[in-house]
Design a protein around this motif. Sequence first.
Motif, PDB file in Angstrom:
ATOM      1  N   ASP A  59       0.821  -1.223   0.000  1.00 38.87           N
ATOM      2  CA  ASP A  59       0.000   0.000   0.000  1.00 38.87           C
ATOM      3  C   ASP A  59       0.852   1.270   0.000  1.00 38.87           C
ATOM      4  O   ASP A  59       0.376   2.334  -0.353  1.00 38.87           O
ATOM      5  CB  ASP A  59      -1.000  -0.002   1.170  1.00 38.87           C
ATOM      6  CG  ASP A  59      -0.301  -0.035   2.529  1.00 38.87           C
ATOM      7  OD1 ASP A  59       0.919  -0.325   2.569  1.00 38.87           O
ATOM      8  OD2 ASP A  59      -0.972   0.218   3.538  1.00 38.87           O
ATOM      9  N   ASP A  60       2.121   1.153   0.354  1.00 38.83           N
ATOM     10  CA  ASP A  60       2.988   2.344   0.287  1.00 38.83           C
ATOM     11  C   ASP A  60       3.775   2.382  -1.045  1.00 38.83           C
ATOM     12  O   ASP A  60       4.746   3.111  -1.178  1.00 38.83           O
ATOM     13  CB  ASP A  60       3.964   2.348   1.468  1.00 38.83           C
ATOM     14  CG  ASP A  60       4.849   1.101   1.487  1.00 38.83           C
ATOM     15  OD1 ASP A  60       4.680   0.220   0.599  1.00 38.83           O
ATOM     16  OD2 ASP A  60       5.712   0.994   2.369  1.00 38.83           O
ATOM     17  N   LYS A  71       2.712  -5.883   4.920  1.00 35.79           N
ATOM     18  CA  LYS A  71       1.817  -4.720   4.827  1.00 35.79           C
ATOM     19  C   LYS A  71       0.656  -5.058   3.895  1.00 35.79           C
ATOM     20  O   LYS A  71       0.727  -6.021   3.132  1.00 35.79           O
ATOM     21  CB  LYS A  71       2.598  -3.527   4.255  1.00 35.79           C
ATOM     22  CG  LYS A  71       3.494  -2.855   5.275  1.00 35.79           C
ATOM     23  CD  LYS A  71       4.151  -1.610   4.737  1.00 35.79           C
ATOM     24  CE  LYS A  71       5.284  -1.951   3.819  1.00 35.79           C
ATOM     25  NZ  LYS A  71       6.464  -1.196   3.857  1.00 35.79           N
TER      26      LYS A  71
END
Length: 369
Positions: free
Chosen positions: A298-299, A339
């Motif tokens: 997601d980053d 993540k």
Amino acid sequence: MTTNIQRKIIHIDADAFYASVEIRDNPKLASKPVAVGGEPSRRGVIATCNYIARKYGIHSAMASSHALRLCPGLVFVAPNFQQYKQVSNQIRDIISRYTDIIEPLSLDEAYLDVSDSEHYGGSATRIAQAIRQDVMNELNLCVSAGVAPNKFLAKIASDWKKPDGLFVITPNEAQSFIQSLPVNKINGVGKVTTEKLNQLGIQTCGDLHSFEEELLIQKFGRYGTRLYQLARGIDERPVQTTRIRKSLSVEHTFAKDLLTLDEIIESSERVFNELCDRANKLQPEVRLHKRFVKIKFDDFTQTTLEETLSPSLLVKQTSWRDLQEYSRMLQQAWQRSQKPARLIGMGIRLDSPEASLGRTQLDLFEHSN
Ligand code: DCP
Ligand code: MG
């Protein structure tokens, strides 16, 4: 979930190519009407001319003597094909930064398939704009671009706003765009076919719609089928690259991030199935020697994991098609960051050129809905 069922094709075409190269290299010509071609006194013919000269009605393949009558101030420049070839290669190099699925049509024209490109978030429009910008910045030349779901529309689109144009036909706009498109804009429809169509009361692709395929075949032979399809915006021709395919992969970006490993594993099955579908379209003699997975978090950081298969396997063999193995690799890759994931990819690396050679691979790029 986004898939690549809808293709993204770009058609690139340099503006007044030979003339633009000549004017770039001799800027004194910039404000003048310029034609590249044979001298009028030697019964020469015009290869192309700049847009200033076009205002006088001058065009490619016109006798130079006739052009001179239309525009007495016309400046003639002898062609330098070696130079055009070199510039053409430079344009090709720029394009290849964005995709390796390139089908050159001539020195100044090419189709690109950017359906799977990750540049600019997969936006074909922004890729086309970036190519135009790079060519201008680095080569001081102008190329026009068309973006559309297929080759037929992409080529029309690149011409639509020429010169210095970028025109986009989205899948949603395609039908209404075609509706009013004059039939002579269809590639392959020349003077004779246009007249024949006009006699049938057909001026636009919209008019073509009301004609049964059988009737068009009766009138135009095999080309009737093509007309029938193009009038509906259907053009499945793949971008034909001669490049050697070294890998095959499928990626999905998910509308909502996958928060847990379980979600990732669960969602990966569709990716796996699509990979298998696409691998089925490879020639049976193609071999593969690695499989890989990719996760984008997601980053926007990403990780890939590859594993060698030994010995290398025929692509049609079933043993590499193991969802559990791919799941295990995804798990391993996920452990690195732990993540939420926004994208999952799976793929295979193909063997040496002999095994995976060029044109046999082409149906790969046909869309598969
Ligand atoms: N060409 C030629 N003879 C023709 C047509 C073209 O020698 N009958 C050459 C000169 C052109 C080049 O091919 O510069 C590219 O052809 P295009 O049809 O793309 O024409 P241009 O690039 O010149 O103009 P534009 O694309 O802006 O219409
Ligand atoms: Mg051109």
